[in-house]
Design a protein around this motif. Structure first.
Motif, short mmCIF file in Angstrom:
data_model
loop_
_atom_site.label_atom_id
_atom_site.label_comp_id
_atom_site.label_asym_id
_atom_site.label_seq_id
_atom_site.Cartn_x
_atom_site.Cartn_y
_atom_site.Cartn_z
N LEU A 1 4.16 5.53 -5.61
CA LEU A 1 4.11 5.53 -7.07
C LEU A 1 3.03 6.47 -7.59
O LEU A 1 3.24 7.17 -8.59
N ALA A 2 1.88 6.49 -6.92
CA ALA A 2 0.81 7.40 -7.33
C ALA A 2 1.24 8.85 -7.17
O ALA A 2 0.99 9.69 -8.04
N PHE A 3 1.92 9.17 -6.07
CA PHE A 3 2.40 10.52 -5.84
C PHE A 3 3.46 10.90 -6.88
O PHE A 3 3.44 12.01 -7.42
N ALA A 4 4.36 9.98 -7.18
CA ALA A 4 5.40 10.24 -8.20
C ALA A 4 4.74 10.46 -9.56
O ALA A 4 5.13 11.36 -10.32
N GLY A 5 3.74 9.66 -9.89
CA GLY A 5 3.01 9.83 -11.14
C GLY A 5 2.32 11.18 -11.21
O GLY A 5 2.30 11.84 -12.26
N ILE B 1 0.84 -1.20 0.00
CA ILE B 1 0.00 0.00 0.00
C ILE B 1 0.88 1.25 0.00
O ILE B 1 0.61 2.22 -0.74
N LEU B 2 1.93 1.24 0.80
CA LEU B 2 2.85 2.36 0.85
C LEU B 2 3.55 2.56 -0.50
O LEU B 2 3.70 3.70 -0.98
N LEU B 3 3.94 1.47 -1.14
CA LEU B 3 4.57 1.53 -2.45
C LEU B 3 3.61 2.10 -3.50
O LEU B 3 3.99 2.93 -4.32
N ILE B 4 2.35 1.69 -3.45
CA ILE B 4 1.33 2.20 -4.38
C ILE B 4 1.12 3.69 -4.17
O ILE B 4 1.03 4.46 -5.13
N ILE B 5 1.09 4.12 -2.92
CA ILE B 5 0.91 5.55 -2.61
C ILE B 5 2.10 6.36 -3.13
O ILE B 5 1.93 7.42 -3.74
#
Length: 175
Positions: A11-15, A5-9
């Protein structure tokens, strides 16, 4: 699971940051494109008005001062190079020129000789078509200015704009 979940967050922020940066670059590019289109429209429109003024100059004796003033203003506009730093001055002079052209065109209706002259009418129609294209370019330019201003002044894209040393865009074109 928490790591995923932390990794997805992250990646979403970087995107999201990449998207904001892409939008900022696109807005800066659109400003340059819209300025080029606007300047090209100004040149075409100001060349087309020469035909109209030439025909009217022979007939519209009461408007002789206004016609002379229009010729002079057109020369002043042509002396200002179409560059970003010159945009406010160039567009201010063009706006003044457009107002005086409107006065001139309103006065042309008082001259039946001009209304009957097919060449004058053709030149006038050509000018009006170019003027319409000019107004569309002004709308696009003003939209690009608004979008870049929004990018520069809204969080978090304002941080990216500061990091990229993005300058304020020129002012909007006012009719």
């Amino acid at each position: 699971m928490v790591l995923l979940i932390l990794l997805i967050i992250i990646l979403a922020f970087a995107g999201y940051i990449i998207k904001l940066n892409s939008d900022l670059l696109a807005n800066k590019d659109n400003i340059l494109r819209s300025m080029a289109a606007l300047d090209a429209s100004i040149i075409k429109k100001n060349n087309a008005i020469l035909d109209v003024l030439s025909y009217a100059q022979e007939v519209a004796t009461k408007e002789a001062n206004l016609i002379a003033e229009l010729f002079n203003l057109r020369q002043e506009i042509n002396k200002v190079k179409p560059k970003i730093v010159n945009a406010p001055l160039r567009y201010q002079k063009q706006s003044e020129f457009d107002r005086k052209i409107q006065l001139f065109l309103n006065a042309c209706g008082r001259y039946p000789e001009l209304n009957k002259n097919a060449s004058f009418q053709k030149s006038l129609l050509n000018y009006q078509n170019l003027d319409q294209a000019f107004k569309e370019n002004v709308e696009f330019y003003n939209t690009c200015i608004d979008k870049l201003n929004w990018s520069i002044h809204s969080f978090p894209s304002s941080i990216l704009a500061q990091m990229d040393n993005t300058k304020e865009p020129p002012s909007r074109y006012e009719f």
